[in-house]
Design a protein around this motif. Structure first.
Motif, PDB file in Angstrom:
ATOM      1  N   ASN A  13      27.972  37.556   2.369  1.00 29.85           N
ATOM      2  CA  ASN A  13      28.956  36.481   2.148  1.00 29.85           C
ATOM      3  C   ASN A  13      28.580  35.201   2.867  1.00 29.85           C
ATOM      4  O   ASN A  13      29.419  34.306   3.025  1.00 29.85           O
ATOM      5  CB  ASN A  13      30.347  36.940   2.597  1.00 29.85           C
ATOM      6  N   ALA A  14      27.350  35.092   3.297  1.00 30.88           N
ATOM      7  CA  ALA A  14      26.906  33.914   4.050  1.00 30.88           C
ATOM      8  C   ALA A  14      27.024  32.646   3.212  1.00 30.88           C
ATOM      9  O   ALA A  14      26.739  32.647   2.014  1.00 30.88           O
ATOM     10  CB  ALA A  14      25.466  34.101   4.509  1.00 30.88           C
ATOM     11  N   THR A  15      27.456  31.561   3.854  1.00 24.83           N
ATOM     12  CA  THR A  15      27.554  30.272   3.170  1.00 24.83           C
ATOM     13  C   THR A  15      26.170  29.638   3.079  1.00 24.83           C
ATOM     14  O   THR A  15      25.216  30.084   3.739  1.00 24.83           O
ATOM     15  CB  THR A  15      28.490  29.330   3.933  1.00 24.83           C
ATOM     16  N   GLU A  16      26.073  28.598   2.273  1.00 27.22           N
ATOM     17  CA  GLU A  16      24.785  27.911   2.114  1.00 27.22           C
ATOM     18  C   GLU A  16      24.316  27.321   3.440  1.00 27.22           C
ATOM     19  O   GLU A  16      23.127  27.346   3.757  1.00 27.22           O
ATOM     20  CB  GLU A  16      24.904  26.808   1.059  1.00 27.22           C
ATOM     21  N   GLU A  17      25.255  26.813   4.257  1.00 29.00           N
ATOM     22  CA  GLU A  17      24.899  26.224   5.541  1.00 29.00           C
ATOM     23  C   GLU A  17      24.381  27.293   6.500  1.00 29.00           C
ATOM     24  O   GLU A  17      23.417  27.074   7.244  1.00 29.00           O
ATOM     25  CB  GLU A  17      26.110  25.519   6.157  1.00 29.00           C
ATOM     26  N   GLU A  18      25.010  28.501   6.472  1.00 29.72           N
ATOM     27  CA  GLU A  18      24.545  29.601   7.321  1.00 29.72           C
ATOM     28  C   GLU A  18      23.153  30.062   6.898  1.00 29.72           C
ATOM     29  O   GLU A  18      22.305  30.397   7.741  1.00 29.72           O
ATOM     30  CB  GLU A  18      25.536  30.765   7.251  1.00 29.72           C
ATOM     31  N   ILE A  19      22.909  30.068   5.592  1.00 28.29           N
ATOM     32  CA  ILE A  19      21.591  30.459   5.084  1.00 28.29           C
ATOM     33  C   ILE A  19      20.526  29.453   5.506  1.00 28.29           C
ATOM     34  O   ILE A  19      19.439  29.817   5.952  1.00 28.29           O
ATOM     35  CB  ILE A  19      21.643  30.604   3.553  1.00 28.29           C
ATOM     36  N   LYS A  20      20.845  28.162   5.411  1.00 24.66           N
ATOM     37  CA  LYS A  20      19.896  27.120   5.817  1.00 24.66           C
ATOM     38  C   LYS A  20      19.571  27.220   7.305  1.00 24.66           C
ATOM     39  O   LYS A  20      18.413  27.080   7.723  1.00 24.66           O
ATOM     40  CB  LYS A  20      20.463  25.741   5.496  1.00 24.66           C
ATOM     41  N   LYS A  21      20.601  27.482   8.113  1.00 30.22           N
ATOM     42  CA  LYS A  21      20.405  27.573   9.560  1.00 30.22           C
ATOM     43  C   LYS A  21      19.502  28.748   9.904  1.00 30.22           C
ATOM     44  O   LYS A  21      18.572  28.625  10.717  1.00 30.22           O
ATOM     45  CB  LYS A  21      21.763  27.724  10.255  1.00 30.22           C
ATOM     46  N   ALA A  22      19.757  29.904   9.252  1.00 26.82           N
ATOM     47  CA  ALA A  22      18.926  31.083   9.501  1.00 26.82           C
ATOM     48  C   ALA A  22      17.500  30.858   9.029  1.00 26.82           C
ATOM     49  O   ALA A  22      16.530  31.286   9.675  1.00 26.82           O
ATOM     50  CB  ALA A  22      19.545  32.296   8.805  1.00 26.82           C
ATOM     51  N   TYR A  23      17.363  30.167   7.891  1.00 27.34           N
ATOM     52  CA  TYR A  23      16.040  29.890   7.339  1.00 27.34           C
ATOM     53  C   TYR A  23      15.216  29.016   8.282  1.00 27.34           C
ATOM     54  O   TYR A  23      14.044  29.288   8.544  1.00 27.34           O
ATOM     55  CB  TYR A  23      16.190  29.219   5.985  1.00 27.34           C
ATOM     56  N   ARG A  24      15.835  27.957   8.819  1.00 27.05           N
ATOM     57  CA  ARG A  24      15.112  27.070   9.743  1.00 27.05           C
ATOM     58  C   ARG A  24      14.603  27.854  10.953  1.00 27.05           C
ATOM     59  O   ARG A  24      13.467  27.674  11.408  1.00 27.05           O
ATOM     60  CB  ARG A  24      16.031  25.937  10.197  1.00 27.05           C
ATOM     61  N   LYS A  25      15.456  28.733  11.472  1.00 27.86           N
ATOM     62  CA  LYS A  25      15.092  29.508  12.665  1.00 27.86           C
ATOM     63  C   LYS A  25      13.950  30.471  12.371  1.00 27.86           C
ATOM     64  O   LYS A  25      12.944  30.502  13.090  1.00 27.86           O
ATOM     65  CB  LYS A  25      16.323  30.280  13.161  1.00 27.86           C
ATOM     66  N   MET A  26      14.084  31.240  11.265  1.00 27.10           N
ATOM     67  CA  MET A  26      13.064  32.239  10.938  1.00 27.10           C
ATOM     68  C   MET A  26      11.741  31.575  10.544  1.00 27.10           C
ATOM     69  O   MET A  26      10.668  32.020  10.947  1.00 27.10           O
ATOM     70  CB  MET A  26      13.566  33.124   9.796  1.00 27.10           C
ATOM     71  N   ALA A  27      11.828  30.511   9.736  1.00 23.70           N
ATOM     72  CA  ALA A  27      10.608  29.838   9.282  1.00 23.70           C
ATOM     73  C   ALA A  27       9.858  29.200  10.442  1.00 23.70           C
ATOM     74  O   ALA A  27       8.627  29.197  10.490  1.00 23.70           O
ATOM     75  CB  ALA A  27      10.953  28.788   8.231  1.00 23.70           C
ATOM     76  N   SER A  28      10.612  28.664  11.404  1.00 31.72           N
ATOM     77  CA  SER A  28       9.989  28.054  12.573  1.00 31.72           C
ATOM     78  C   SER A  28       9.259  29.107  13.409  1.00 31.72           C
ATOM     79  O   SER A  28       8.150  28.867  13.906  1.00 31.72           O
ATOM     80  CB  SER A  28      11.054  27.360  13.415  1.00 31.72           C
TER      81      SER A  28
END
Length: 280
Positions: A13-28
């Motif tokens: 149920n993650a929101t788009e903003e939560e997905i973006k935040k997780a993506y930035r962290k993991m990708a970094s």
């Protein structure tokens, strides 16, 4: 199939903003330029593209939906509605799934593509036009793009702007921007190819005796149609050159007028007059 939610460490149920935040962290953490594994970085990139695209996310949450057929190597082909698919996405999926033996996994060549829906009216397609759309990247950068829309454009037409998409990673080529045109229907007409079809109602008395009837074109021009004596239900009248344009040409369809005959409610006196008419 790898679960995109687990890859990014977010709930379903993650929101788009939560997905973006997780993506930035993991990708970094896993970016190859910082010593991360290319395969892991590709997995993170794929998960992010899946969860930020409404169509792909729905397919991920509900695999093999009605209308989808699975072909060789596990690809799904969808018929009918649905978003546009980039050929590069298909080939990158092919390599991720090991479709070619001995082919090394490769780092993505560019950032994510962006897609924007732009609504225009049916009447506005009768001329060239220009619209400005606002674009926001994953980084939060915002900019405007002027979209030149040609005369006769159809619903679902997609205009591509190369290297105007996402710019999350400076070391990768910028993605592309796709502007998808949604033409708002005009309830006065039905569309058949490049012809417009409109219905006009006349009463049965007018159909028997003949009358004049006005019809309005898509550009609000008014045309006078002469209904002949003895007009029948379903008779059609064609006004040439008042339909839709073929894109990038000056060829234009017609406006087709359909006659719908309605029977009026008559008084007893009027009915008696009709009953006394000798029709052979």
């Amino acid at each position: 199939m790898t679960d995109a939610y687990q890859t990014l460490g977010v709930g379903k149920n993650a929101t788009e903003e939560e997905i973006k935040k997780a993506y930035r962290k993991m990708a970094s953490q896993h970016h190859p330029d910082r010593g991360g594994a290319t395969a892991k970085f590709q997995e993170i990139q794929s998960a992010y593209e899946t969860l930020t695209d409404p169509v792909k996310r729905q397919q991920h949450d509900n695999p093999n939906p009605f209308g989808a057929q699975r072909g060789p190597n596990g690809f799904e082909f969808h018929f009918g509605g649905g978003g546009a698919h980039d050929v590069n996405d298909i080939f990158s999926q092919f390599f991720r799934q090991g479709g070619s033996q001995g082919t090394a996994q490769r780092q993505p060549r560019k950032n994510k593509d962006l897609r924007i829906n732009l609504q225009i009216t049916l009447a506005s397609t009768l001329a060239d036009q220009s619209k400005t759309v606002s674009v926001q990247t994953t980084k939060g950068d915002r900019f405007n793009i002027d979209v030149a829309i040609p005369q006769g454009v159809g619903h679902g037409t997609t205009i591509k702007f190369s290297q105007q998409g996402d710019n999350m990673f400076d070391t990768l080529l910028r993605g592309d921007l796709y502007v998808i045109l949604n033409v708002i229907p005009d309830t006065r007409y039905e569309i058949y190819g490049f012809d417009l079809v409109a219905n006009i109602e006349i009463n049965s008395i007018a159909a028997m005796t003949g009358t004049d009837q006005e019809v309005v074109g898509l550009d609000d021009r008014v045309f006078l149609i002469k209904i002949p004596v003895g007009c029948q239900f379903g008779n059609k009248f064609r006004i040439q050159g008042q339909g839709l344009y073929r894109m990038n040409t000056q060829l234009r369809g017609d406006l087709v007028v359909n006659v719908v005959i309605k029977t009026p409610a008559l008084s007893e006196e009027q009915l008696n007059i009709l009953r006394n008419i000798n029709i052979t």
